[in-house]
Design a protein around this motif. Structure first.
Motif, PDB file in Angstrom:
ATOM      1  N   LYS A   1       0.836  -1.208   0.000  1.00  0.00           N
ATOM      2  CA  LYS A   1       0.000   0.000   0.000  1.00  0.00           C
ATOM      3  C   LYS A   1       0.870   1.256   0.000  1.00  0.00           C
ATOM      4  O   LYS A   1       0.609   2.197  -0.745  1.00  0.00           O
ATOM      5  CB  LYS A   1      -0.942  -0.015   1.218  1.00  0.00           C
ATOM      6  CG  LYS A   1      -1.833  -1.250   1.249  1.00  0.00           C
ATOM      7  CD  LYS A   1      -2.727  -1.289   2.462  1.00  0.00           C
ATOM      8  CE  LYS A   1      -1.992  -1.398   3.786  1.00  0.00           C
ATOM      9  NZ  LYS A   1      -1.210  -2.651   3.960  1.00  0.00           N
TER      10      LYS A   1
ATOM     11  N   VAL B   1       3.922   1.392  -1.007  1.00  0.00           N
ATOM     12  CA  VAL B   1       4.591   1.414  -2.319  1.00  0.00           C
ATOM     13  C   VAL B   1       3.655   2.036  -3.361  1.00  0.00           C
ATOM     14  O   VAL B   1       4.086   2.809  -4.222  1.00  0.00           O
ATOM     15  CB  VAL B   1       5.025  -0.021  -2.731  1.00  0.00           C
ATOM     16  CG1 VAL B   1       5.437  -0.086  -4.190  1.00  0.00           C
ATOM     17  CG2 VAL B   1       6.160  -0.501  -1.835  1.00  0.00           C
TER      18      VAL B   1
ATOM     19  N   HIS C   1      -5.391   0.650   8.206  1.00  0.00           N
ATOM     20  CA  HIS C   1      -5.757  -0.683   8.676  1.00  0.00           C
ATOM     21  C   HIS C   1      -7.018  -0.603   9.522  1.00  0.00           C
ATOM     22  O   HIS C   1      -7.495  -1.609  10.019  1.00  0.00           O
ATOM     23  CB  HIS C   1      -4.642  -1.262   9.565  1.00  0.00           C
ATOM     24  CG  HIS C   1      -3.454  -1.719   8.791  1.00  0.00           C
ATOM     25  ND1 HIS C   1      -3.496  -2.816   7.975  1.00  0.00           N
ATOM     26  CD2 HIS C   1      -2.203  -1.248   8.697  1.00  0.00           C
ATOM     27  CE1 HIS C   1      -2.308  -2.984   7.426  1.00  0.00           C
ATOM     28  NE2 HIS C   1      -1.508  -2.042   7.842  1.00  0.00           N
TER      29      HIS C   1
HETATM   30  N1  ATP Z   1      12.545   0.501  -1.621  1.00  0.00           N
HETATM   31  C1  ATP Z   1      12.257  -0.803  -1.498  1.00  0.00           C
HETATM   32  N2  ATP Z   1      13.114  -1.762  -1.933  1.00  0.00           N
HETATM   33  C2  ATP Z   1      12.816  -3.064  -1.857  1.00  0.00           C
HETATM   34  N3  ATP Z   1      11.669  -3.538  -1.326  1.00  0.00           N
HETATM   35  C3  ATP Z   1      10.769  -2.657  -0.864  1.00  0.00           C
HETATM   36  C4  ATP Z   1      11.015  -1.234  -0.922  1.00  0.00           C
HETATM   37  N4  ATP Z   1       9.940  -0.600  -0.405  1.00  0.00           N
HETATM   38  C5  ATP Z   1       9.070  -1.571  -0.035  1.00  0.00           C
HETATM   39  N5  ATP Z   1       9.561  -2.789  -0.302  1.00  0.00           N
HETATM   40  C6  ATP Z   1       8.875  -4.082  -0.065  1.00  0.00           C
HETATM   41  O1  ATP Z   1       7.585  -3.983  -0.641  1.00  0.00           O
HETATM   42  C7  ATP Z   1       6.640  -4.725   0.129  1.00  0.00           C
HETATM   43  C8  ATP Z   1       5.442  -3.879   0.416  1.00  0.00           C
HETATM   44  O2  ATP Z   1       5.779  -2.857   1.342  1.00  0.00           O
HETATM   45  P1  ATP Z   1       4.773  -1.733   1.817  1.00  0.00           P
HETATM   46  O3  ATP Z   1       5.451  -0.962   2.908  1.00  0.00           O
HETATM   47  O4  ATP Z   1       4.272  -0.956   0.663  1.00  0.00           O
HETATM   48  O5  ATP Z   1       3.575  -2.595   2.410  1.00  0.00           O
HETATM   49  P2  ATP Z   1       2.274  -2.083   3.159  1.00  0.00           P
HETATM   50  O6  ATP Z   1       1.118  -2.767   2.529  1.00  0.00           O
HETATM   51  O7  ATP Z   1       2.252  -0.585   3.181  1.00  0.00           O
HETATM   52  O8  ATP Z   1       2.536  -2.678   4.614  1.00  0.00           O
HETATM   53  P3  ATP Z   1       2.032  -2.176   6.057  1.00  0.00           P
HETATM   54  O9  ATP Z   1       0.540  -2.303   6.047  1.00  0.00           O
HETATM   55  O10 ATP Z   1       2.673  -3.164   7.000  1.00  0.00           O
HETATM   56  O11 ATP Z   1       2.521  -0.756   6.240  1.00  0.00           O
HETATM   57  C9  ATP Z   1       7.393  -5.206   1.369  1.00  0.00           C
HETATM   58  O12 ATP Z   1       7.760  -6.552   1.165  1.00  0.00           O
HETATM   59  C10 ATP Z   1       8.617  -4.327   1.407  1.00  0.00           C
HETATM   60  O13 ATP Z   1       9.692  -4.998   2.004  1.00  0.00           O
END
Ligand code: ATP
Length: 315
Positions: free
Chosen positions: A43, A45, A199
């Motif tokens: 999310k 990302v 969340h």
């Molecule tokens: N710059 C980066 N380089 C490599 N991997 C990354 C990078 N940024 C994020 N990731 C990976 O992308 C995936 C998604 O991460 P993200 O933080 O977007 O998840 P999220 O859905 O926002 O999680 P949460 O709800 O726990 O905050 C994870 O596996 C993270 O390790």
């Protein structure tokens, strides 16, 4: 007025790790959308990709007729001015007081005089209820106040789009309720396009016009709030009810046989829907004295429709 953001066929990977693929959705101008999904589904990302901080491998993001995935860095710099971003911790500079933190984008990106900057900073601090806290340092105030300061800073360049990365994280339920009301009020006042990653299911049920859900590297659904809240899609039902039974497991995924067994057991009687269950939770309305944009009439009519149909069916 806010701008529409049209995402088509978007795919983002890091090395061999596909984060999500073929994501298509439209964030309607001036509306509030929420993006849900288990931890690690990408999310944050997604938010960073929308604002051009991360480059997708495939797909397009069209804003005001331009595909921002194709822009060069100096062109992106201009597009980024359309966005205000509220980061999880407010992302304030610890050594600057709130006034200087909030003034920072104006001093950095505009040639406005200090008196004009003062007018804008105080106006935005007033909007988020922080008047009187100008001299405070971020370390001296509560998490809720830091979020509001981050929000005031996101507002100073009059953005057309505001991205909120888990605005409710770390806040108690009462502060979350105040923040949600602030978000709804601000949206009615400035009419920008809002996208909120959260969340918090209660917030997701009450605040947005649209809800999306990321799961297993895909956008499972994106659509009007009432469509998601009344959906029969197992992953949507599981997530919106915060229960263990369903496709989402501890490490994100479960095998199909286990999911089937769990859902059959659920169907056999266990009542695990949250209060409100599949009902359409009432929407949080802008506070008294805040003029609602015209689209609120259309929303009210749209949301009354399922109730009307249910009444007809029950009669
Ligand atoms: N710059 C980066 N380089 C490599 N991997 C990354 C990078 N940024 C994020 N990731 C990976 O992308 C995936 C998604 O991460 P993200 O933080 O977007 O998840 P999220 O859905 O926002 O999680 P949460 O709800 O726990 O905050 C994870 O596996 C993270 O390790």
């Amino acid at each position: 007025m806010g701008v529409e953001i049209c995402v088509e066929g978007l795919t983002k990977s890091f090395g061999h790790q596909v984060i999500w693929q073929d994501v298509s959705l439209t964030l309607p101008a001036g509306e509030v959308s929420v993006m849900l999904g288990p931890s690690g589904t990408g999310k944050s990302v997604f938010l960073k990709t929308l604002v051009g901080l991360l480059k997708p491998e495939r797909g397009s993001i069209t804003i005001q007729g331009r595909d921002i995935t194709k822009l060069r860095e100096h062109e992106l710099y201009e597009v980024r001015k359309l966005f205000g971003v509220l980061f999880q911790d407010g992302a304030l500079f610890g050594s600057m007081n709130l006034y200087d933190n909030i003034a920072f984008p104006l001093r950095e990106h505009t040639r406005k005089s200090e008196s004009e900057i003062r007018r804008i900073v105080l106006e935005k601090m007033d909007m988020v209820g922080l008047i009187g806290a100008e001299e405070k340092l971020p370390g001296e105030i509560s998490g809720g106040m830091r979020k509001r300061a981050g929000l005031a800073r996101a507002l100073v360049l009059d953005p057309e789009v505001i991205l909120f990365d888990e605005p409710d994280s770390g806040l108690d339920p009462v502060r979350v309720a105040y923040l949600n009301q602030l978000i709804v009020d601000l949206n009615a006042q400035i009419d920008a396009t809002f996208l909120i990653v959260t969340h918090d299911i209660a917030s997701a049920r009450q605040v947005p016009d649209n809800i999306g859900l990321l799961f297993r590297r895909e956008l499972v659904m994106f659509g009007p709030r009432e469509k998601l809240l009344t959906s029969d899609e197992p992953v949507v039902r599981q997530f919106l009810n915060g229960r263990m039974q369903g496709p989402i497991g501890m490490a994100e995924e479960k095998d199909a046989a286990q999911v089937e067994q769990e859902l059959a057991q659920l169907g056999a009687g266990a009542r695990t829907e949250t209060p409100g269950g599949r009902d359409l939770t009432p929407r949080l309305l802008p506070g008294p004295g805040i003029t609602r944009p015209p689209r609120w009439e259309a929303i009210a009519a749209r949301e009354a429709e399922p109730h009307r149909r249910k009444e007809v069916a029950d009669a």
